[in-house]
Design a protein around this motif. Structure first.
Motif, PDB file in Angstrom:
ATOM      1  N   PRO A  60       1.210  -1.339   0.150  1.00 46.29           N
ATOM      2  CA  PRO A  60       0.206   0.038   0.391  1.00 46.29           C
ATOM      3  C   PRO A  60       0.719   2.239  -0.171  1.00 46.29           C
ATOM      4  O   PRO A  60       0.301   2.324  -0.143  1.00 46.29           O
ATOM      5  N   GLU A  61       2.173   1.246  -0.033  1.00 45.34           N
ATOM      6  CA  GLU A  61       2.816   2.526   0.022  1.00 45.34           C
ATOM      7  C   GLU A  61       2.850   2.879  -0.754  1.00 45.34           C
ATOM      8  O   GLU A  61       2.504   4.621  -0.822  1.00 45.34           O
ATOM      9  N   LYS A  62       2.585   2.560  -2.333  1.00 46.99           N
ATOM     10  CA  LYS A  62       2.441   3.758  -3.105  1.00 46.99           C
ATOM     11  C   LYS A  62       1.518   5.040  -2.979  1.00 46.99           C
ATOM     12  O   LYS A  62       1.287   5.929  -3.202  1.00 46.99           O
ATOM     13  N   ALA A  63      -0.176   4.380  -2.782  1.00 48.83           N
ATOM     14  CA  ALA A  63      -1.383   4.514  -3.043  1.00 48.83           C
ATOM     15  C   ALA A  63      -1.288   5.378  -1.283  1.00 48.83           C
ATOM     16  O   ALA A  63      -1.704   7.024  -1.565  1.00 48.83           O
ATOM     17  N   MET A  64      -0.465   5.744  -0.055  1.00 44.99           N
ATOM     18  CA  MET A  64      -0.321   5.700   0.769  1.00 44.99           C
ATOM     19  C   MET A  64       0.711   7.274   0.351  1.00 44.99           C
ATOM     20  O   MET A  64       0.495   8.506   0.737  1.00 44.99           O
ATOM     21  N   VAL A  65       1.863   7.708  -0.110  1.00 41.74           N
ATOM     22  CA  VAL A  65       2.422   8.225   0.358  1.00 41.74           C
ATOM     23  C   VAL A  65       1.460   9.170  -1.060  1.00 41.74           C
ATOM     24  O   VAL A  65       1.894  10.648  -1.353  1.00 41.74           O
ATOM     25  N   GLU A  66       1.077   8.086  -2.243  1.00 42.72           N
ATOM     26  CA  GLU A  66       0.414   9.512  -3.167  1.00 42.72           C
ATOM     27  C   GLU A  66      -0.817  10.568  -2.380  1.00 42.72           C
ATOM     28  O   GLU A  66      -1.111  11.841  -2.640  1.00 42.72           O
ATOM     29  N   SER A  67      -1.536   9.548  -1.834  1.00 44.12           N
ATOM     30  CA  SER A  67      -3.348  10.512  -0.627  1.00 44.12           C
ATOM     31  C   SER A  67      -1.678  11.337   0.019  1.00 44.12           C
ATOM     32  O   SER A  67      -2.262  12.715   0.041  1.00 44.12           O
ATOM     33  N   ALA A  68      -0.514  11.495   0.717  1.00 45.91           N
ATOM     34  CA  ALA A  68      -0.155  12.280   1.762  1.00 45.91           C
ATOM     35  C   ALA A  68       0.290  13.561   0.692  1.00 45.91           C
ATOM     36  O   ALA A  68       0.210  14.473   0.907  1.00 45.91           O
ATOM     37  N   LEU A  69       1.199  12.905  -0.576  1.00 45.44           N
ATOM     38  CA  LEU A  69       1.177  14.387  -1.229  1.00 45.44           C
ATOM     39  C   LEU A  69       0.073  15.039  -2.317  1.00 45.44           C
ATOM     40  O   LEU A  69       0.048  16.489  -1.770  1.00 45.44           O
ATOM     41  N   LYS A  70      -0.890  14.119  -2.023  1.00 42.78           N
ATOM     42  CA  LYS A  70      -2.048  14.877  -2.841  1.00 42.78           C
ATOM     43  C   LYS A  70      -2.504  16.187  -1.374  1.00 42.78           C
ATOM     44  O   LYS A  70      -3.104  17.030  -1.566  1.00 42.78           O
ATOM     45  N   LEU A  71      -2.823  16.100  -0.632  1.00 39.12           N
ATOM     46  CA  LEU A  71      -3.092  16.842   1.451  1.00 39.12           C
ATOM     47  C   LEU A  71      -2.024  17.405   1.610  1.00 39.12           C
ATOM     48  O   LEU A  71      -2.812  19.201   1.472  1.00 39.12           O
ATOM     49  N   GLN A  72      -0.649  17.497   1.118  1.00 39.11           N
ATOM     50  CA  GLN A  72      -0.063  18.247   0.632  1.00 39.11           C
ATOM     51  C   GLN A  72       0.214  19.928   0.030  1.00 39.11           C
ATOM     52  O   GLN A  72       0.361  20.657   0.684  1.00 39.11           O
ATOM     53  N   SER A  73      -0.263  18.904  -1.403  1.00 35.45           N
ATOM     54  CA  SER A  73      -0.442  19.572  -2.573  1.00 35.45           C
ATOM     55  C   SER A  73      -1.984  20.546  -2.639  1.00 35.45           C
ATOM     56  O   SER A  73      -1.783  22.051  -2.717  1.00 35.45           O
ATOM     57  N   MET A  74      -2.647  20.582  -1.536  1.00 34.33           N
ATOM     58  CA  MET A  74      -3.616  21.660  -1.061  1.00 34.33           C
ATOM     59  C   MET A  74      -3.769  22.268  -0.267  1.00 34.33           C
ATOM     60  O   MET A  74      -4.932  22.637   0.074  1.00 34.33           O
ATOM     61  N   GLY A  75      -2.835  21.830   1.009  1.00 34.44           N
ATOM     62  CA  GLY A  75      -2.221  23.277   1.424  1.00 34.44           C
ATOM     63  C   GLY A  75      -2.212  22.827   2.753  1.00 34.44           C
ATOM     64  O   GLY A  75      -2.333  23.026   4.041  1.00 34.44           O
ATOM     65  N   ALA A  76      -1.901  21.340   3.156  1.00 31.28           N
ATOM     66  CA  ALA A  76      -2.158  20.963   4.401  1.00 31.28           C
ATOM     67  C   ALA A  76      -0.975  21.290   5.024  1.00 31.28           C
ATOM     68  O   ALA A  76       0.324  21.401   4.691  1.00 31.28           O
ATOM     69  N   ASP A  77      -1.191  21.515   7.120  1.00 28.24           N
ATOM     70  CA  ASP A  77       0.976  21.988   7.304  1.00 28.24           C
ATOM     71  C   ASP A  77       0.673  20.853   7.546  1.00 28.24           C
ATOM     72  O   ASP A  77       2.138  20.761   8.378  1.00 28.24           O
ATOM     73  N   ALA A  78       0.064  19.793   8.331  1.00 29.59           N
ATOM     74  CA  ALA A  78       0.160  18.111   8.611  1.00 29.59           C
ATOM     75  C   ALA A  78      -0.413  17.575   8.314  1.00 29.59           C
ATOM     76  O   ALA A  78      -1.609  17.932   8.264  1.00 29.59           O
ATOM     77  N   ILE A  79      -0.031  15.955   8.240  1.00 31.04           N
ATOM     78  CA  ILE A  79      -1.303  15.098   7.747  1.00 31.04           C
ATOM     79  C   ILE A  79      -1.684  14.665   9.503  1.00 31.04           C
ATOM     80  O   ILE A  79      -0.431  13.999  10.043  1.00 31.04           O
ATOM     81  N   ILE A  80      -2.600  13.639   9.352  1.00 30.66           N
ATOM     82  CA  ILE A  80      -2.812  12.226  10.310  1.00 30.66           C
ATOM     83  C   ILE A  80      -3.239  11.209   8.934  1.00 30.66           C
ATOM     84  O   ILE A  80      -3.631  10.996   8.897  1.00 30.66           O
ATOM     85  N   MET A  81      -2.779   9.749  10.038  1.00 31.31           N
ATOM     86  CA  MET A  81      -2.934   8.853   9.269  1.00 31.31           C
ATOM     87  C   MET A  81      -3.768   8.173  10.374  1.00 31.31           C
ATOM     88  O   MET A  81      -3.194   7.260  11.324  1.00 31.31           O
ATOM     89  N   PRO A  82      -5.111   7.883  10.620  1.00 30.31           N
ATOM     90  CA  PRO A  82      -6.459   7.274  11.853  1.00 30.31           C
ATOM     91  C   PRO A  82      -5.948   5.640  11.462  1.00 30.31           C
ATOM     92  O   PRO A  82      -7.199   5.393  10.308  1.00 30.31           O
TER      93      PRO A  82
END
Length: 236
Positions: A60-82
């Motif tokens: 799942p690593e590639k998909a999770m990285v893609e999701s994290a980068l998407k959140l970063q590009s949308m303006g997130a200052d920090a990410i959490i992963m439940p």
């Protein structure tokens, strides 16, 4: 400027909803504008973490990285992963980011030590993937705490309870769950940690009468503080 929190979600969707709900209800607010700006990527297409870690599925690593980068590009200052099991990939995801990535397991260890400095042994209820990879063991060892785990029969009982939430089951025979909890206490576990994001939902839904630590709640509070908001006093 208000800080934005990104939620890397979909693992599973109900756990993501639970995290969103906790952040909203635990934030001290008197109007809409007092709440945190959240960006949620509920991405259930991320390959199954457990299957991969047990040697029978796509990473799942590639998909999770893609999701994290998407959140970063949308303006997130920090990410959490439940998702507890997904924290096995925490370092692999973090190295791709320019923003902060709050670690739920680390935050849980810090909170337990803050509340009970003498705690040495915690009883962990979790998925097989979380048990097998030792993500809690490594982090908690650095805080001088030992992780106590159920036997194989107990692990299956916990897996069944997690699945019951994922499929929307309305009833569950709790006999095996209370047996697991008793087993952990017999092994001198001082605190019970719900190390799967479906488990707090299960404990509430099925009225499991036992005190526990909820890492998703701790992560929600950490996200609130990161965003420079206050946690409701009655919720601390």
């Amino acid at each position: 400027m208000n800080k934005v929190i990104g939620i890397l979600g979909g693992m599973g969707p109900l756990a993501t909803v639970d995290m969103f709900n906790k952040i909203v209800t635990l934030t001290e607010a008197t109007r809409d504008q007092d709440h945190i700006h959240l960006i949620i990527d509920n991405y259930p297409g991320i390959p199954n973490r457990l299957d991969f870690l047990l040697g029978d599925g796509e990473s799942p690593e590639k998909a999770m990285v893609e999701s994290a980068l998407k959140l970063q590009s949308m303006g997130a200052d920090a990410i959490i992963m439940p998702c507890n099991t997904a924290h096995y990939f925490y370092d692999a995801i973090k190295k791709h980011l320019r923003i902060d990535f709050i670690n739920m397991i680390e935050e849980t260890a810090k909170e337990i030590k803050k509340e009970s400095t003498r705690c040495k042994k915690i009883g962990l209820l979790a998925t097989r993937g979380t048990y097998n990879t030792g993500v809690y063991d490594k982090t908690f060892a650095s805080y001088d705490m030992e992780v106590i785990k159920p036997d194989e029969e107990g692990r299956q009982a916990i897996a069944d309870l997690i699945l019951a939430i994922k499929v929307g089951q309305d009833t569950f025979d709790l006999t095996s769950i209370y047996r697991v909890i008793a087993q952990l206490k017999k092994k001198n576990a001082e605190i019970l940690v719900l190390g799967c994001t479906e488990l707090p939902i299960a404990f509430e839904k099925f009225n499991i009468n036992e005190k526990y630590i909820d890492p998703t709640r701790i992560l929600a509070c950490s996200a609130i503080r990161y965003a420079e908001r206050k946690v409701r006093e009655s919720s601390n």
